[in-house]
Design an enzyme around this catalytic site. Structure first.
Site, PDB file in Angstrom:
ATOM      1  N   GLN A  24      34.577  42.394  51.315  1.00 13.27           N
ATOM      2  CA  GLN A  24      33.999  42.820  50.041  1.00 13.27           C
ATOM      3  C   GLN A  24      33.951  41.684  49.134  1.00 13.27           C
ATOM      4  O   GLN A  24      33.371  41.619  47.919  1.00 13.27           O
ATOM      5  CB  GLN A  24      35.032  43.865  49.182  1.00 13.27           C
ATOM      6  CG  GLN A  24      35.224  45.192  50.115  1.00 13.27           C
ATOM      7  CD  GLN A  24      35.853  46.011  49.381  1.00 13.27           C
ATOM      8  OE1 GLN A  24      37.087  46.097  49.471  1.00 13.27           O
ATOM      9  NE2 GLN A  24      35.476  46.975  48.612  1.00 13.27           N
ATOM     10  N   CYS A  48      35.044  53.094  45.748  1.00 13.24           N
ATOM     11  CA  CYS A  48      34.968  51.897  46.541  1.00 13.24           C
ATOM     12  C   CYS A  48      34.427  50.969  45.342  1.00 13.24           C
ATOM     13  O   CYS A  48      33.438  51.167  45.093  1.00 13.24           O
ATOM     14  CB  CYS A  48      34.094  52.052  47.669  1.00 13.24           C
ATOM     15  SG  CYS A  48      33.852  50.318  48.510  1.00 13.24           S
ATOM     16  N   LEU A  49      35.138  49.888  45.541  1.00 11.46           N
ATOM     17  CA  LEU A  49      34.689  48.692  44.417  1.00 11.46           C
ATOM     18  C   LEU A  49      33.349  48.132  44.666  1.00 11.46           C
ATOM     19  O   LEU A  49      32.644  47.775  43.787  1.00 11.46           O
ATOM     20  CB  LEU A  49      35.794  47.541  44.513  1.00 11.46           C
ATOM     21  CG  LEU A  49      36.988  48.066  44.059  1.00 11.46           C
ATOM     22  CD1 LEU A  49      38.079  46.950  43.970  1.00 11.46           C
ATOM     23  CD2 LEU A  49      37.286  48.574  42.345  1.00 11.46           C
ATOM     24  N   HIS A  62      40.663  53.187  54.663  1.00 11.84           N
ATOM     25  CA  HIS A  62      39.396  53.065  53.713  1.00 11.84           C
ATOM     26  C   HIS A  62      39.376  51.613  53.962  1.00 11.84           C
ATOM     27  O   HIS A  62      38.291  50.984  54.335  1.00 11.84           O
ATOM     28  CB  HIS A  62      39.662  53.610  52.415  1.00 11.84           C
ATOM     29  CG  HIS A  62      38.468  52.824  51.561  1.00 11.84           C
ATOM     30  ND1 HIS A  62      37.594  53.903  50.871  1.00 11.84           N
ATOM     31  CD2 HIS A  62      38.023  51.798  51.099  1.00 11.84           C
ATOM     32  CE1 HIS A  62      36.602  52.837  50.306  1.00 11.84           C
ATOM     33  NE2 HIS A  62      37.022  52.125  50.126  1.00 11.84           N
TER      34      HIS A  62
HETATM   35  O1  K1U Z   1      38.289  49.138  48.958  1.00 12.82           O
HETATM   36  C1  K1U Z   1      37.874  49.367  47.964  1.00 12.82           C
HETATM   37  O2  K1U Z   1      36.701  49.516  47.384  1.00 12.82           O
HETATM   38  C2  K1U Z   1      38.823  49.857  46.760  1.00 12.82           C
HETATM   39  C3  K1U Z   1      39.073  51.431  46.722  1.00 12.82           C
HETATM   40  C4  K1U Z   1      40.235  51.948  47.397  1.00 12.82           C
HETATM   41  C5  K1U Z   1      40.103  53.348  47.649  1.00 12.82           C
HETATM   42  C6  K1U Z   1      39.986  54.094  46.718  1.00 12.82           C
HETATM   43  C7  K1U Z   1      40.226  55.579  46.701  1.00 12.82           C
HETATM   44  C8  K1U Z   1      40.436  55.972  47.829  1.00 12.82           C
HETATM   45  C9  K1U Z   1      40.663  55.326  49.014  1.00 12.82           C
HETATM   46  C10 K1U Z   1      40.576  53.613  48.604  1.00 12.82           C
HETATM   47  C11 K1U Z   1      39.296  51.330  45.207  1.00 12.82           C
HETATM   48  O3  K1U Z   1      40.643  50.912  44.778  1.00 12.82           O
HETATM   49  S1  K1U Z   1      38.377  52.265  43.902  1.00 12.82           S
HETATM   50  C12 K1U Z   1      39.000  52.323  42.358  1.00 12.82           C
HETATM   51  C13 K1U Z   1      40.258  53.214  42.567  1.00 12.82           C
HETATM   52  O4  K1U Z   1      40.466  54.077  43.206  1.00 12.82           O
HETATM   53  C14 K1U Z   1      41.221  53.138  41.443  1.00 12.82           C
HETATM   54  C15 K1U Z   1      41.036  52.451  40.131  1.00 12.82           C
HETATM   55  C16 K1U Z   1      41.977  52.290  39.391  1.00 12.82           C
HETATM   56  C17 K1U Z   1      42.958  53.230  38.993  1.00 12.82           C
HETATM   57  C18 K1U Z   1      43.179  53.906  40.513  1.00 12.82           C
HETATM   58  C19 K1U Z   1      42.386  53.972  41.135  1.00 12.82           C
HETATM   59 ZN    ZN Z   2      35.760  50.247  49.529  1.00  9.15          ZN
END
Ligand code: K1U
Ligand code: ZN
Length: 179
Positions: free
Chosen positions: A51, A95-96, A137
């Protein structure tokens, strides 16, 4: 610690299989520190090396959402899934690399993973709840798979079009314009 820019889908680097890390070196430890800083700043609960455009098999995660609680940063290098539960769990994932898009994904509710830690030693642990979802993930990212790949083609296409538009807009309006 250096904050790294996060790649946005569609990007060919997010579709590639990553390479194993041959040895846990100071360079890898610095990369893990930068990834954790980038993840906390985003904010997110996980981040995989591809990423940020680094095609290596490692990811970081911290699924403690409460900002008041003690952080639990984890760094997983060369992770393997050694066991998955029959029981599944549905979670609305984000997903970021696909900002502001969320969709329900069904995955094994629990997984056991083996990996190399930043200490260079082998670790093995069973994850459940959000930790299991996040670990799977992130593991998918190392194999060039995104959560939208679990959706139907229409939904996936719609999200991809939105991301293409977002990337065009971001290219037109840089984040820190020089005035
Ligand atoms: O891999 C990534 O893109 C990170 C992703 C991970 C993820 C989130 C949800 C389910 C499975 C995996 C993230 O972190 S998205 C942002 C997010 O979920 C979040 C942001 C701030 C506070 C709490 C959660
Ligand atoms: Zn992701």
């Amino acid at each position: 610690m250096t904050l790294k820019p996060i790649l946005i889908h569609p990007d060919p680097r997010l579709k590639k299989l990553c390479d194993p890390v041959p040895e846990v070196t100071d360079e890898i430890r610095k990369l893990a520190d930068d990834m954790l800083a980038t993840m906390y700043e985003a904010p997110g609960i996980g981040l995989a090396a591809p990423q940020i455009g680094v095609m290596k098999r490692l990811f970081v995660m911290d699924c403690i959402k409460d900002k008041e609680a003690t952080p639990e940063p984890m760094v997983l290098i060369n992770p393997e899934i050694t066991w998955s539960s029959e029981e599944t769990n549905v979670y609305e994932e984000g997903c970021l690399s696909i900002p502001d898009q969320y969709a329900e994904v069904t995955r094994p509710a629990e997984v056991r993973m083996r990996w190399l830690g930043i200490d260079g030693k082998t670790h093995e642990e069973q994850f459940d709840a959000l930790w299991a979802t996040c670990a799977q993930h992130e593991f998918d990212h190392l194999n060039g798979k995104l959560f939208i790949d679990y959706l139907g083609p229409m939904k996936r296409k719609m999200i991809t079009r939105k991301m293409e538009k977002l990337k065009r807009e971001r290219a037109r309006t840089p984040k820190d314009p020089i005035l």
